[in-house]
Write a protein that holds these residues in place. Structure first.
Motif, PDB file in Angstrom:
ATOM      1  N   LEU A  18      46.217  38.954  36.633  1.00 43.13           N
ATOM      2  CA  LEU A  18      46.275  37.309  36.330  1.00 43.13           C
ATOM      3  C   LEU A  18      45.602  37.051  37.844  1.00 43.13           C
ATOM      4  O   LEU A  18      44.447  36.132  37.971  1.00 43.13           O
ATOM      5  CB  LEU A  18      47.183  36.571  36.807  1.00 43.13           C
ATOM      6  CG  LEU A  18      48.522  36.388  35.314  1.00 43.13           C
ATOM      7  CD1 LEU A  18      49.245  36.052  35.369  1.00 43.13           C
ATOM      8  CD2 LEU A  18      47.677  35.593  33.926  1.00 43.13           C
ATOM      9  N   LEU A  19      45.682  37.293  39.100  1.00 44.50           N
ATOM     10  CA  LEU A  19      44.676  37.091  40.053  1.00 44.50           C
ATOM     11  C   LEU A  19      43.600  37.385  39.638  1.00 44.50           C
ATOM     12  O   LEU A  19      42.462  36.868  40.580  1.00 44.50           O
ATOM     13  CB  LEU A  19      45.178  37.317  41.431  1.00 44.50           C
ATOM     14  CG  LEU A  19      46.654  36.712  41.750  1.00 44.50           C
ATOM     15  CD1 LEU A  19      47.025  37.263  42.924  1.00 44.50           C
ATOM     16  CD2 LEU A  19      46.636  34.973  42.161  1.00 44.50           C
ATOM     17  N   LEU A  20      43.328  38.566  39.629  1.00 45.99           N
ATOM     18  CA  LEU A  20      41.568  39.189  39.493  1.00 45.99           C
ATOM     19  C   LEU A  20      40.471  38.255  39.064  1.00 45.99           C
ATOM     20  O   LEU A  20      39.799  38.176  38.778  1.00 45.99           O
ATOM     21  CB  LEU A  20      41.933  40.650  39.305  1.00 45.99           C
ATOM     22  CG  LEU A  20      42.060  41.748  40.212  1.00 45.99           C
ATOM     23  CD1 LEU A  20      42.591  43.000  39.453  1.00 45.99           C
ATOM     24  CD2 LEU A  20      41.453  42.017  41.407  1.00 45.99           C
ATOM     25  N   ARG A  21      41.758  37.794  38.105  1.00 45.06           N
ATOM     26  CA  ARG A  21      40.830  36.918  36.879  1.00 45.06           C
ATOM     27  C   ARG A  21      40.676  35.757  37.315  1.00 45.06           C
ATOM     28  O   ARG A  21      39.812  35.009  36.554  1.00 45.06           O
ATOM     29  CB  ARG A  21      41.553  37.366  34.848  1.00 45.06           C
ATOM     30  CG  ARG A  21      40.533  36.361  33.995  1.00 45.06           C
ATOM     31  CD  ARG A  21      41.364  36.791  32.501  1.00 45.06           C
ATOM     32  NE  ARG A  21      41.942  35.425  32.265  1.00 45.06           N
ATOM     33  CZ  ARG A  21      43.166  34.877  32.546  1.00 45.06           C
ATOM     34  NH1 ARG A  21      43.940  36.113  32.621  1.00 45.06           N
ATOM     35  NH2 ARG A  21      43.918  34.326  32.313  1.00 45.06           N
ATOM     36  N   GLU A  22      40.805  35.242  38.248  1.00 44.44           N
ATOM     37  CA  GLU A  22      40.523  34.403  38.532  1.00 44.44           C
ATOM     38  C   GLU A  22      40.304  34.012  39.740  1.00 44.44           C
ATOM     39  O   GLU A  22      39.059  33.303  39.820  1.00 44.44           O
ATOM     40  CB  GLU A  22      42.269  33.764  39.315  1.00 44.44           C
ATOM     41  CG  GLU A  22      43.060  32.713  38.430  1.00 44.44           C
ATOM     42  CD  GLU A  22      44.030  31.496  39.599  1.00 44.44           C
ATOM     43  OE1 GLU A  22      43.488  31.268  39.679  1.00 44.44           O
ATOM     44  OE2 GLU A  22      45.341  31.730  38.785  1.00 44.44           O
ATOM     45  N   LEU A  23      39.516  35.033  40.313  1.00 47.14           N
ATOM     46  CA  LEU A  23      38.579  36.001  41.590  1.00 47.14           C
ATOM     47  C   LEU A  23      37.625  35.500  40.720  1.00 47.14           C
ATOM     48  O   LEU A  23      36.618  35.244  41.169  1.00 47.14           O
ATOM     49  CB  LEU A  23      38.872  36.979  42.024  1.00 47.14           C
ATOM     50  CG  LEU A  23      39.907  37.175  43.433  1.00 47.14           C
ATOM     51  CD1 LEU A  23      40.581  37.967  43.528  1.00 47.14           C
ATOM     52  CD2 LEU A  23      39.396  35.693  44.752  1.00 47.14           C
ATOM     53  N   ALA A  24      36.816  36.364  39.487  1.00 43.79           N
ATOM     54  CA  ALA A  24      36.487  36.305  38.709  1.00 43.79           C
ATOM     55  C   ALA A  24      35.509  34.931  38.608  1.00 43.79           C
ATOM     56  O   ALA A  24      34.857  35.778  37.924  1.00 43.79           O
ATOM     57  CB  ALA A  24      36.408  37.458  37.403  1.00 43.79           C
ATOM     58  N   THR A  25      36.545  33.920  38.594  1.00 40.89           N
ATOM     59  CA  THR A  25      35.148  32.962  37.925  1.00 40.89           C
ATOM     60  C   THR A  25      35.680  32.264  38.928  1.00 40.89           C
ATOM     61  O   THR A  25      34.217  31.503  39.078  1.00 40.89           O
ATOM     62  CB  THR A  25      36.384  31.657  37.618  1.00 40.89           C
ATOM     63  OG1 THR A  25      38.043  31.313  37.839  1.00 40.89           O
ATOM     64  CG2 THR A  25      37.441  32.229  36.066  1.00 40.89           C
ATOM     65  N   GLY A  26      35.758  32.479  40.659  1.00 41.47           N
ATOM     66  CA  GLY A  26      35.033  32.110  41.914  1.00 41.47           C
ATOM     67  C   GLY A  26      35.975  31.720  42.288  1.00 41.47           C
ATOM     68  O   GLY A  26      35.288  31.458  43.960  1.00 41.47           O
ATOM     69  N   ARG A  27      37.191  31.551  42.255  1.00 40.40           N
ATOM     70  CA  ARG A  27      37.963  31.120  43.164  1.00 40.40           C
ATOM     71  C   ARG A  27      39.465  31.354  42.861  1.00 40.40           C
ATOM     72  O   ARG A  27      40.007  32.049  41.306  1.00 40.40           O
ATOM     73  CB  ARG A  27      37.908  29.637  43.317  1.00 40.40           C
ATOM     74  CG  ARG A  27      38.330  28.555  42.324  1.00 40.40           C
ATOM     75  CD  ARG A  27      38.210  27.434  42.603  1.00 40.40           C
ATOM     76  NE  ARG A  27      38.673  26.526  41.734  1.00 40.40           N
ATOM     77  CZ  ARG A  27      38.463  25.257  41.405  1.00 40.40           C
ATOM     78  NH1 ARG A  27      37.639  24.455  42.233  1.00 40.40           N
ATOM     79  NH2 ARG A  27      38.783  23.969  40.297  1.00 40.40           N
ATOM     80  N   VAL A  28      40.580  31.506  43.698  1.00 37.85           N
ATOM     81  CA  VAL A  28      41.715  31.428  43.623  1.00 37.85           C
ATOM     82  C   VAL A  28      42.124  30.298  43.669  1.00 37.85           C
ATOM     83  O   VAL A  28      42.740  29.623  44.672  1.00 37.85           O
ATOM     84  CB  VAL A  28      42.662  33.053  44.194  1.00 37.85           C
ATOM     85  CG1 VAL A  28      44.442  32.333  43.590  1.00 37.85           C
ATOM     86  CG2 VAL A  28      41.670  34.121  43.383  1.00 37.85           C
ATOM     87  N   ASP A  29      43.075  29.708  42.802  1.00 37.33           N
ATOM     88  CA  ASP A  29      44.089  28.101  42.552  1.00 37.33           C
ATOM     89  C   ASP A  29      45.349  28.127  43.190  1.00 37.33           C
ATOM     90  O   ASP A  29      45.420  28.818  43.129  1.00 37.33           O
ATOM     91  CB  ASP A  29      43.810  27.525  41.846  1.00 37.33           C
ATOM     92  CG  ASP A  29      44.367  25.850  42.470  1.00 37.33           C
ATOM     93  OD1 ASP A  29      45.320  25.879  43.008  1.00 37.33           O
ATOM     94  OD2 ASP A  29      44.296  25.372  41.758  1.00 37.33           O
TER      95      ASP A  29
END
Length: 674
Positions: free
Chosen positions: A82-93
């Protein structure tokens, strides 16, 4: 909120956009609504089933606690993906991530605490000992470290805690708190997913090595089992798997793996089940590679369900598996308090039909409560959030529909009452259990008689195997003998007791040899060790019997409890006693199993009336041994006790097969002035 500085750096270092995560739980969707990792819930079902069997009947699956590590690997994999996919969008909330975790975990935890603390107070005040620390650990996810600091044991069945199982939630939540920050740093510092996977695996090896080094064979393993530092490797194995899965052209996506993944899954599952059958908490191999191997096998099971549908994945997708898996969190939370509370509320013998009925009731009740929690508490909070769920409650309170308004008010009032009862229970909780109080009281009295114990006694010139009086008996043992001191002194007046809590069979030779050297051992001897750890090595038992010699009458008592080693310990005692004609095994296990209501709340130590049952079992064993050796029947006058004519109650020794029914099958005498 953490932001990637450059899109190009993100693409290069993340290895490629992470494949969409598909999960069954709303809190784990993160934007990919409705898509699932098929079979993941089935794995959760297998994990929680193993834990349930371990807690319901540890002798059936002594390594069932490895199910927790299956959960850990799943969590490490899922959260990292899940976190890697968020990183792929440019940021981790981070705020949103932690809020999702809170929505997922806190409602069910709060419900379990608010229901089970008042219930524990109602069933037995012994369960409230340390309850303030347990509640604090449960609500702050620090149970593991608080219990390590308090010196409690996860594996000690003589001191059950209502929230002992919350240790694993604490480890996971600590991981959820720290891992997002470390993940961002790791992605920024490395260039490929393969490198990150290797780093995660190396960290897992370090954690597993710490567990192996810090574990001391023969000692309680709670520190290394509870420790976040020594048990993080299972989570890290899941992390490494997530990094490997994030590679678009990695091995997990190859045709070779897709072809062999089903055989690999079934093989890994078979080995994992064998580990659960073979490993237990007293085996050094468990903490020196065994748990790590279980984590690696769990990673193989997860890897086998990634990608296109397969045979193994199809089995895990069976409706019952998915139903249990989706509710596995609630099942895990509720099962242990339900087992503890039912066991104390309805005493049953471990070998009785009532025991199995009670276990069945515990399973059904757990599933019902977990199902209700999932539908009416966990899902609404995950779907609507804390504020949204509260708004729905307020709307129901003001609803024009009388039935809805009334039911909501009843639930709100009930919740407020549970909060108040929980606070009062924590405030009035005792500082020690009734068992501990009795042990300390009796230990003080036993220690006060130390001068008498140290007086040398004359060695008998001739063999005497007649029924001994209390003044001719020495009792060596652990906390079972300590808690039974009242009964022993009543039925065998003048008995000399040399006992101390927490002794094991490994301590027995030293205790007996010192007494023999001092010349204080009488012609008849009671020996009862093994309450804490059973018999891991027969040598100490034989050492004690050899030291006491063939001219003394020796009664060995077997052990009672739910631990997996109880049957093998009692079988070992029978085998050893068969080699010594002057020894007999008194069947305390049968007596306690027949009268579980006479035991303390820990379902191990006898209460006041249980102490008289214990003494009768000892006295009857001496009568049986005397009659077996001399051929002369023992009468009430020969017994010289307060409890009436002794009847056969022991077994073992040279003629074990010829003994009659034990003391457990006779009415329990309850002296009114005891």
């Amino acid at each position: 909120m953490v932001t990637q500085q450059h899109e190009r750096l993100d693409r290069a270092r993340a290895g490629a956009p992470t494949p969409p995560i598909r999960t069954a739980n709303t809190d784990e969707r993160g934007g990919a609504r409705g898509r699932r990792i098929e079979g993941l819930d089935g794995l959760r079902a297998l994990a929680v089933a193993a834990v349930l069997i371990f807690h319901l009947r540890p002798e059936t699956l002594p390594g069932g606690f490895l199910g927790v590590d299956v959960f850990f690997v799943v969590s490490g994999f899922l959260i990292t993906t899940l976190l890697l996919r968020e990183l792929a969008t440019g940021r981790v909330d981070l705020a949103r991530f932690w809020l999702r975790r809170a929505r997922r975990l806190l409602p069910a935890v709060a419900a379990v605490v608010l229901v089970c603390v008042p219930a524990a107070w109602l069933v037995s005040s012994d369960l409230l000992v340390g309850i303030g620390r347990q509640v604090g650990g449960a609500l702050t996810f620090t149970t593991n470290w608080l219990e390590i600091g308090a010196g409690t044991s996860y594996f000690d069945t003589t001191a059950p805690q209502v929230f002992a199982h919350f240790w694993s939630l604490a480890v996971e939540e600590q991981f959820y708190l720290l891992w997002p920050l470390l993940l961002v740093a790791l992605v920024a510092a490395t260039a490929t997913a393969r490198t990150r996977a290797r780093i995660a695996l190396a960290a897992a090896v370090v954690s597993a090595a710490a567990m192996a080094v810090l574990h001391t064979p023969g000692e309680d393993a709670t520190r290394v089992y509870y420790g976040t530092d020594t048990h993080a490797f299972s989570l890290l194995v899941g992390v490494a798997l997530a990094f490997w899965w994030s590679q678009p052209r990695g091995f997990l996506r190859s045709a070779s793996w897709q072809r062999w993944r089903d055989p690999a899954a079934f093989g890994a599952l078979a080995v994992l089940v064998l580990l659960m059958l073979a490993l237990h908490e007293s085996t050094s191999l468990t903490f020196r590679g065994g748990i790590l191997l279980a984590a690696l096998l769990s990673a193989v099971l997860i890897a086998a369900i990634l990608g296109r549908p397969g045979i193994f994945q199809g089995l895990l997708r069976l409706p019952p598996m998915e139903w249990v898996g989706q509710r596995s969190y609630g099942i895990y939370l509720w099962h242990w308090p339900v087992i503890v509370l039912l066991t104390l509320a309805v005493p049953t013998g471990h070998d009785s039909s009532g025991h199995w009925i009670l276990r069945g009731v515990a399973v059904v009740l757990t599933l019902l409560v977990a199902g209700a929690s999932y539908r009416w508490l966990e899902t609404p909070v995950r779907t609507h959030g804390f504020r949204g769920a509260l708004r729905r409650v307020r709307r129901h309170l003001g609803s024009p529909i009388p039935a809805r308004r009334t039911s909501t008010r009843v639930l709100a009032g009930g919740a407020a009452l549970l909060v108040a009862l929980t606070a009062v229970a924590v405030a009035v909780a005792p500082d020690r259990t009734a068992t501990q109080a009795l042990i300390e009281e009796n230990q003080d009295r036993i220690d006060a008689g130390e001068a008498v114990r140290d007086e040398p006694t004359e060695e008998p010139l001739d063999q005497d195997f007649s029924m001994p009086s209390g003044e001719e008996i020495t009792a060596f043992g652990d906390s079972l003998v300590v808690t039974s001191a009242d009964g022993l002194e009543y039925h065998l007046p003048g008995i000399m007791i040399e006992a101390e809590s927490n002794r094991t069979w490994a301590d027995a030779p030293g205790v007996v040899h010192r007494a023999l050297a001092a010349g204080t051992v009488r012609r008849a001897v009671v020996v009862h060790f093994g309450t804490n750890a059973g018999i891991t090595d027969p040598a100490p038992v034989r050492d004690v019997l050899d030291a006491l010699g063939p001219d003394r009458m020796v009664v060995l008592l077997n052990v009672y409890g739910a631990s997996h080693w109880v049957p093998e310990t009692n079988a070992a005692l029978d085998r050893i006693a068969a080699d010594y004609p002057n020894a007999i095994v008194a069947d305390w296990h049968a007596a306690a199993d027949e009268h579980p209501d006479l035991l303390q709340a820990d379902r191990i130590h006898p209460g006041i009336e249980g102490a008289h049952l214990y003494a009768q079992v000892v006295r009857d064993a001496f009568a049986d041994l005397s009659e077996r050796i001399t051929g002369e029947p023992v009468t009430a006058d020969d017994a010289d006790g307060a409890g009436g004519e002794p009847r056969t109650g022991g077994q073992g020794g040279a003629d074990a097969a010829d003994t009659t029914d034990g003391a457990a099958e006779r009415p329990v005498e309850r002296p009114g002035d005891a």
